[in-house]
Design a protein around this motif. Structure first.
Motif: not given
Lengths: 472, 255, 209
Positions: A386-395
């Motif tokens: 979940l934490f890593r998906w957050r990075q992809h969403v903002t990127e």
């Protein structure tokens, strides 16, 4: 792995799922939220008791995770082995690259057999593929035979939980649905009576079915067979009676050996409902005499997920639903708020890979508390994903501009200690001056429900400089 | 052995009394502690909001400031876990490549430090007392990330380091809760991104505490307390809330 | 798009995507049963009853009486055990068993940890009867009860028949507001008759209704 079963394909971009808004609407009815929350917590507690009764529980989880990782990292070999053994067992094997191809294959099998009445047992895969509306549009009667699925089917809703599809409904609502569609007396809501009516209604359907479609809990490469777990016996009634049996499965469900089943089956029902095992654990290793048995192996985005170094672990999922039961956010927002076939923590790591913009809010529908990771029988690191998906969403730029600005501002402050101290002092000074209600309004979504902390006159750093002048 | 104390940004600005209590406890236990300047934040808020890359500079600063210490004691479970999980990803300015990994490995949270490296016996010698029935809330990262207690999901032998530390405070009675480790709902940016569920989760905790006659709430994480006390004050629920350090320092309930 | 194309496309995609190999874990060493644990039979009975089954420990010559129950008027019965007579006319169409009252079958193995019995058959009528009958009675020998599913899989051959199932209790559902309803779509009652051996520690008649 996303389409809701009653969504028609749309031109242009579908609206992004707004989980916070759906959650707000859900929470408007406080008593109902409490009821939903308590119902699911109860299932979590049953899981805890079942897990506690198996001394080697944590060892089983570790084994299950390792077996799945091995299977996924050798997936092509096991798929080929499964196909060869399934064919040797007298099954027919089909492959589908996506939802559309799956639906066409299923329809093709039904057409060739002249089948117009299909009885289905639970298959989240077919939900994901939107099979029901596709077949109905082609003149096939589709009956979901799992009681919870039948209820939501009659209500033209999707399931809100992958194991307990109607967990969001009260018995009075089920009664009203049965009154409308099955002719039960108005106001009848007693579960035994309602289930009794459903039994008769579905018995007719089982007997009249031209074909049945099931999912698979596990496909076993070594033996070319598969396992279907139910409590109701609905999958079996379909399989025992219909002349055509179609079994659809996502390719990630293949496991290497028969003996591996013991590991997964000891974990599955205990994790899902707290039972030691489901009432029926059916092993199919060939068609019934006089029956045609078709297997459909489906990709539909799974190979894409397999290629994602950060997220392929999510393919270990055995669809137990324990992560949903334990998630404090799922319990207080309900499965429908996720707008995806599979909701909850696992849904939030499987679904964004399909359409990051549409599902951008899902990885944020979490406090990253880690409870899901701790209950997962196959040790998927859900909170980390979940934490890593957050990075992809903002990127990818799917975050509101205001939020990006706020974060960048705060980072700039933290990187400049003097500026940070000044800003902090100003904020505290301002808060001390402002009357409470202005402070409330000023603090936006925080302030709607919470007070801001009382503002001290001095920061710790300032106190430290005064009181520990000699120390660094 | 050199030890540094890291006081998170919001504790420094809004809860200095907690940091003072933590410092007092460490000093009384004979731990010589530096509180170096220069790093206000560990980078967790940015990272959890999806801006790990933007937050890297903050974490690099942290590594720079704390690289020289043998031990970094963090006054927050979530910050400690963030540093432990992510500091290895950054390279300190002008330092060796492994500075980040070193800082990660040497970083711990206050209660874990007191329990594991000082020991409950020495903490008991502080002679703290607090004659109240308390509800204990171990922050989720402190619980599952730092291993401060057995999480209720896990089938391992039970242990609870926070309870053990509170056992060193005379008169403390611990309330048994319906849900001993359900998340309070703060979750950093979650509190403003999903405010309705955040508030509901916090209210449900408060209801659990009051339903078991807790007279106070004690936590390992000020962020959780900030959220819970904000809710309590808005709803005019009088339930005082303290960090574990305040009980050990004897400053809980004192102005 | 031909299906042959689909197979190759998918396998190709899998080969390109798969992460670095992870090996299978080493074979499991079964934990020794601690002393003082309940016997396998007691554990089996408790688990089967928890799943809603009635469990009776008896001798083979009691099977007929126990299976048919107190009510001995002729009913629609299908039986694969010698002690109980089939009353329904022979057929090859499973649909004919819709009003089946009772199905009686032997099981070669029971599982203590979950109270399940293994039932496998190639006979289409027997398979359908297991789910269509209102009442099901399974006869299993106490000596064939094994501790866990690991032990069960070591003893059964899942490929011997196109159908085999672990059956634990009567069909059930909790899909209506989590209220437990016994007798969902399948049988409403399941009785397991355990043919006991002499000298079983503490084995008493363990029945529940």
């Amino acid at each position: 792995m996303s389409q809701r079963s009653f969504e028609l394909p749309v031109l242009g971009r579908p609206t992004p799922v707004d989980h916070p808004k759906a959650a707000r609407e859900f929470n408007a009815d406080v008593a109902r939220t409490d009821w939903h929350d308590e119902s699911l917590w109860f299932v979590r507690e049953k899981r805890d008791r079942a897990a506690a009764s198996v001394p080697e529980w944590e060892e089983l989880r570790a084994r299950a995770s390792a077996i799945k990782e091995h299977a996924l990292t050798h997936l092509d070999e096991y798929l080929v082995q499964f196909e060869a053994n399934a064919l040797a067992n007298g099954m027919q094997v089909h492959w589908a690259r996506d939802a559309d191809e799956h639906n066409r294959i299923v329809h093709g099998i039904l057409s060739e057999a002249g089948a117009r009445r299909l009885v289905k047992s639970k298959s989240m895969l077919t939900e994901e593929c939107g099979l029901n509306p596709y077949l109905e549009a082609n003149g096939i009667e589709v009956i979901d035979s799992d009681l919870g699925e039948r209820i939501v089917q009659l209500r033209r809703e999707g399931p809100s939980h992958i194991v307990m599809p109607a967990i969001h409904l009260k018995k009075e609502e089920v009664g009203a649905t049965f009154h409308e569609h099955l002719g039960t007396p108005e106001g009848l809501s007693e579960p035994n009576a309602l289930a009794g009516v459903a039994r008769e209604h579905l018995r007719e359907k089982f007997l009249a079915a031209d074909a049945t479609l099931t999912g698979m809990n596990f496909a076993v490469a070594e033996s070319g067979g598969f396992v279907v777990c139910t409590n109701e016996g609905n999958a079996d009634l379909g399989m025992a009676l219909a002349p055509v049996h179609i079994a659809s499965v996502g390719i990630e469900k293949v496991i290497p050996r028969v003996e591996d089943l013991a590991v997964f089956l000891r974990l599955l029902a205990r994790s899902a409902t707290g039972q030691a095992v489901t009432v029926y654990t059916t092993h199919v290793h060939g068609p019934r005499a006089g029956q045609a048995l078709h297997v459909v192996l489906v990709d539909n985005g799974r190979t894409k997920q397999l290629a994602r170094e950060e997220f392929w672990g999510s393919l270990k999922c055995i669809r137990c639903g324990a992560c949903m039961n334990t998630c404090p956010i799922y319990r207080r927002s309900g499965g429908h708020s996720y707008g995806s076939t599979v909701p909850g923590p696992i849904g939030s790591v499987l679904t964004p890979g399909l359409d990051l913009e549409r599902y951008a809010s899902l990885p944020f529908a979490s406090t990253l508390c880690g409870s899901c990771t701790a209950v997962c029988p196959v040790k998927i690191d859900l909170d980390r994903q979940l934490f890593r998906w957050r990075q992809h969403v903002t990127e990818a730029g799917h975050t509101p501009r205001a939020k990006t600005f706020a974060i960048k501002t705060s980072v700039a402050l933290f990187d400049r200690p003097r500026l940070f101290r000044a800003a902090g002092a100003l904020a505290r000074f301002g808060l001390r001056l402002m009357p409470g209600f202005i402070a409330r309004m000023a603090s936006g979504p925080w302030g709607r429900t919470r007070d801001v902390p009382p503002a001290p006159s001095q920061s710790f750093r300032a106190w430290y400089r005064t009181n520990r002048p000699e120390r660094p | 052995m050199t030890t540094a104390l890291f006081v998170p940004c919001y504790v420094d600005q809004f809860f200095p009394h907690v940091a003072i209590a933590a410092l007092t406890v460490l000093e009384r236990l004979g731990v010589r502690v530096d509180v170096p300047e220069g790093a206000a934040c560990c980078g967790q808020p940015s990272a959890n909001a999806g801006y790990a890359r933007e937050g890297h500079s903050t974490l690099e600063r942290f590594v720079d400031v704390y690289a020289q210490y043998d031990r970094v004691v963090v006054l927050s479970g979530s910050c400690a876990v963030h540093v432990r999980q992510h500091a290895g990803e950054v390279v300190a300015h002008g330092g060796a490549d492994e500075a980040g990994a070193r800082v990660a490995e040497r970083t711990t949270e206050l209660c874990a430090f007191l329990h594991d490296e000082i020991g409950v016996q020495r903490v008991a010698e502080l002679g703290a007392s607090f004659r109240k029935r308390v509800a204990v809330h171990i922050g989720c990262h402190a619980l599952r990330g730092m291993g401060l207690a057995r999480p209720s999901e896990l089938q391992v032998r039970p242990f609870d380091k926070v309870r053990a530390l509170l056992g060193a405070v005379r008169g403390v009675e611990i309330a048994e809760l319906a849900r001993p480790d359900e998340c309070c709902g703060f979750g950093g940016t979650f509190a403003v991104a999903e405010p309705d569920i955040s508030a509901k989760m916090g209210r449900d905790r408060l209801r659990d505490y009051r339903g078991h006659d807790a007279q106070a709430v004690v936590s390992t994480d000020v962020s959780c307390l900030m959220h819970l006390s904000g809710l309590a004050r808005r709803e005019r629920i009088g339930l005082p809330m303290y960090h574990v350090a305040e009980l050990l320092a004897g400053t809980a309930g004192v102005a | 798009m031909s299906e042959l194309g689909a197979r190759e496309t998918i396998l190709h995609a899998v080969r390109a995507a798969r992460p670095p190999a992870v090996s299978l874990p080493a074979p499991r060493i079964a934990p020794a049963l601690a002393s003082g644990q309940p016997s396998l039979l007691d554990a089996f009975a408790a688990a089967a009853m928890a799943a809603g089954a009635a469990v009776v420990i008896a001798a083979r010559d009691e099977v007929s009486r126990l299976a048919l129950g107190a009510d001995l008027t002729p009913r629609n019965v299908l039986s694969t055990v010698a002690e109980v007579r089939t009353t329904v006319p022979p057929s090859q169409d499973p649909h004919a068993l819709d009003s089946l009252d009772l199905f009686v079958a032997d099981s070669p193995l029971g599982v203590a940890e979950n109270g399940a019995v293994w039932v496998a058959t190639s006979d289409v009528m027997h398979r359908a009867a297991l789910f269509l009958a209102t009442r099901v009675v399974i006869v299993v020998d106490a000596a064939t009860i094994v501790p866990t599913l690991h032990d069960a899989y070591a003893r059964i051959d899942v490929r011997a028949h196109p159908f085999g199932a672990f059956v634990a209790g009567p069909s059930k559902t909790a899909d209506i507001e989590q209220s437990l309803v016994i007798g969902a779509h399948g049988p409403k009652e399941l009785t397991v008759i355990v043919i006991g051996t002499n000298g079983e520690s503490g084995a008493q008649q363990a029945s529940r209704r």
